[in-house]
Design a protein around this motif. Structure first.
Motif, PDB file in Angstrom:
ATOM      1  N   THR A  41       0.853  -1.189   0.000  1.00 41.66           N
ATOM      2  CA  THR A  41       0.000   0.000   0.000  1.00 41.66           C
ATOM      3  C   THR A  41       0.891   1.242   0.000  1.00 41.66           C
ATOM      4  O   THR A  41       2.099   1.145   0.224  1.00 41.66           O
ATOM      5  CB  THR A  41      -0.867   0.041   1.272  1.00 41.66           C
ATOM      6  OG1 THR A  41       0.006   0.144   2.407  1.00 41.66           O
ATOM      7  CG2 THR A  41      -1.711  -1.215   1.417  1.00 41.66           C
ATOM      8  N   ASN A  78      -7.053  -2.814  -6.407  1.00 42.39           N
ATOM      9  CA  ASN A  78      -7.995  -2.508  -5.331  1.00 42.39           C
ATOM     10  C   ASN A  78      -8.772  -3.741  -4.904  1.00 42.39           C
ATOM     11  O   ASN A  78      -9.242  -4.501  -5.737  1.00 42.39           O
ATOM     12  CB  ASN A  78      -8.988  -1.435  -5.787  1.00 42.39           C
ATOM     13  CG  ASN A  78      -8.347  -0.067  -5.834  1.00 42.39           C
ATOM     14  OD1 ASN A  78      -8.099   0.537  -4.800  1.00 42.39           O
ATOM     15  ND2 ASN A  78      -8.042   0.411  -7.023  1.00 42.39           N
ATOM     16  N   ARG A  81     -12.924  -2.103  -0.062  1.00 45.56           N
ATOM     17  CA  ARG A  81     -12.648  -0.750   0.414  1.00 45.56           C
ATOM     18  C   ARG A  81     -11.241  -0.631   0.999  1.00 45.56           C
ATOM     19  O   ARG A  81     -10.922   0.345   1.660  1.00 45.56           O
ATOM     20  CB  ARG A  81     -13.637  -0.364   1.523  1.00 45.56           C
ATOM     21  CG  ARG A  81     -15.056  -0.215   1.110  1.00 45.56           C
ATOM     22  CD  ARG A  81     -15.418   1.214   0.763  1.00 45.56           C
ATOM     23  NE  ARG A  81     -15.290   1.467  -0.647  1.00 45.56           N
ATOM     24  CZ  ARG A  81     -15.014   2.652  -1.172  1.00 45.56           C
ATOM     25  NH1 ARG A  81     -14.792   3.693  -0.422  1.00 45.56           N
ATOM     26  NH2 ARG A  81     -14.928   2.800  -2.467  1.00 45.56           N
ATOM     27  N   GLU A  82     -10.401  -1.625   0.767  1.00 43.29           N
ATOM     28  CA  GLU A  82      -9.058  -1.567   1.351  1.00 43.29           C
ATOM     29  C   GLU A  82      -8.187  -0.544   0.641  1.00 43.29           C
ATOM     30  O   GLU A  82      -8.474  -0.156  -0.483  1.00 43.29           O
ATOM     31  CB  GLU A  82      -8.429  -2.959   1.265  1.00 43.29           C
ATOM     32  CG  GLU A  82      -9.185  -3.963   2.106  1.00 43.29           C
ATOM     33  CD  GLU A  82      -8.340  -5.178   2.448  1.00 43.29           C
ATOM     34  OE1 GLU A  82      -7.212  -5.292   1.928  1.00 43.29           O
ATOM     35  OE2 GLU A  82      -8.815  -5.993   3.243  1.00 43.29           O
ATOM     36  N   ARG A  85      -3.324  -0.834  -3.586  1.00 46.46           N
ATOM     37  CA  ARG A  85      -2.010  -1.463  -3.619  1.00 46.46           C
ATOM     38  C   ARG A  85      -1.389  -1.251  -4.986  1.00 46.46           C
ATOM     39  O   ARG A  85      -2.084  -0.909  -5.933  1.00 46.46           O
ATOM     40  CB  ARG A  85      -2.155  -2.962  -3.323  1.00 46.46           C
ATOM     41  CG  ARG A  85      -2.675  -3.199  -1.934  1.00 46.46           C
ATOM     42  CD  ARG A  85      -3.068  -4.616  -1.644  1.00 46.46           C
ATOM     43  NE  ARG A  85      -3.387  -4.720  -0.229  1.00 46.46           N
ATOM     44  CZ  ARG A  85      -2.475  -4.831   0.733  1.00 46.46           C
ATOM     45  NH1 ARG A  85      -1.179  -4.905   0.414  1.00 46.46           N
ATOM     46  NH2 ARG A  85      -2.832  -4.879   2.000  1.00 46.46           N
ATOM     47  N   TYR A  97      -6.479 -12.830  -3.485  1.00 48.24           N
ATOM     48  CA  TYR A  97      -6.319 -12.269  -2.151  1.00 48.24           C
ATOM     49  C   TYR A  97      -6.613 -13.367  -1.140  1.00 48.24           C
ATOM     50  O   TYR A  97      -7.720 -13.903  -1.110  1.00 48.24           O
ATOM     51  CB  TYR A  97      -7.300 -11.108  -1.973  1.00 48.24           C
ATOM     52  CG  TYR A  97      -7.314 -10.524  -0.590  1.00 48.24           C
ATOM     53  CD1 TYR A  97      -6.323  -9.640  -0.186  1.00 48.24           C
ATOM     54  CD2 TYR A  97      -8.305 -10.865   0.320  1.00 48.24           C
ATOM     55  CE1 TYR A  97      -6.335  -9.101   1.086  1.00 48.24           C
ATOM     56  CE2 TYR A  97      -8.316 -10.327   1.601  1.00 48.24           C
ATOM     57  CZ  TYR A  97      -7.321  -9.451   1.971  1.00 48.24           C
ATOM     58  OH  TYR A  97      -7.329  -8.919   3.232  1.00 48.24           O
ATOM     59  N   GLY A 102      -3.606 -12.638   4.099  1.00 51.46           N
ATOM     60  CA  GLY A 102      -3.617 -11.284   3.547  1.00 51.46           C
ATOM     61  C   GLY A 102      -2.713 -11.121   2.336  1.00 51.46           C
ATOM     62  O   GLY A 102      -2.640 -10.047   1.753  1.00 51.46           O
TER      63      GLY A 102
END
Lengths: 146, 146
Positions: A41, A78, A81-82, A85, A97, A102
């Motif tokens: 990120t 994406n 809503r994270e 990256r 993912y 993670g």
DNA sequence: CTATATGCAAATAGTTTGCCTGTTA
DNA sequence: TAACAGGCAAACTATTTGCATATAG
């Protein structure tokens, strides 16, 4: 020619082609994305960038990433809503993912599957891009004893 | 049985199954999602909800949407960094985002394509869900004279 | 009657912007 | 040396949270 000069040339050519300047910060960020291809990120990139360039700011990290995306040297990834990256793999690929670790893993997509996905579109629709994101459990997490 | 009692029963059954209460607000929001299936954002849903229920708050809209997602009556749709959109179509389908009109269209996916996408995964990976998002130009925007 | 949902306002997270200074071409 | 990039702090947007009041079962 060693790796460092190779990516430097790639970077500088792409920046020049896009009418963008070459800066220490852009180079630094591009280098660290290529070095550890784990889809970090902006915050993670900021943390890594500071070791080796202590004065860099978070805003500059965002600006550099935007420039690199615009010049098509990296792409954004994406998940829900994270936080966004960043990925230096420019081949057509999907992302997996892992809900457990993670981790984000690149998944290569055969040309055949991609063309089928295009054929599924109704008449009159044309797609520039398909974004495919799997989520589930990765290899390592299946292997681990739970 | 008319539409209204049909979705009411569907809603109440699902809420009860999930140990959730039936409220005016939840019903109102579910009804308007079914009525106009255009993938609205929370803000858009809030605006629509207020006509007919003037006292509803944005936080309640978010809470209700979360409850409906948890009880699997609707699903969330994300495009890049844009606000989350909500969709009452629960069949396995992809979304097409038109860059010109901003419209979002559901794309049905044949079972065959989905199973091929699963087969593409490396050994040891298992996916619970695949999210597929196209972006490009829709039918209407191709037809329109530019 | 009691647990849970609502409504409001304040908080948060990720990202962007404005403005001044430093750097690149 | 002119235009653009960086650094810092403040702003912004989407969403979440805390808390008092209302409502469902």
């Amino acid at each position: 020619m060693h790796l460092k000069s190779k990516y430097k040339k790639l970077l500088n050519n792409a920046l020049e082609a896009g009418g963008q300047r070459s800066t220490k910060q852009r180079e630094h960020i591009f280098a660290l994305l290529l070095e550890k291809r784990d889809h970090p990120t902006a915050d993670e990139i900021f943390a890594r960038a500071r070791s080796g360039m202590s004065t860099i700011s978070l805003a500059t990290v965002y600006n550099c990433l935007e420039t690199l995306v615009e010049t098509k040297l990296i792409r954004q990834v994406n998940f829900e809503r994270e936080p966004t990256r960043y990925c230096p793999n420019l081949t057509q690929h999907a992302h997996f993912y892992c809900r457990e670790s993670g981790d984000i893993v690149d998944i290569e997509l055969p040309e055949k599957v991609l063309s089928e996905l295009m054929q599924v579109l109704p008449k009159g629709f044309s797609a520039q891009h398909i974004e495919i994101a799997y989520d589930g459990k990765c290899n390592d997490c299946h292997d681990a004893v739970n």
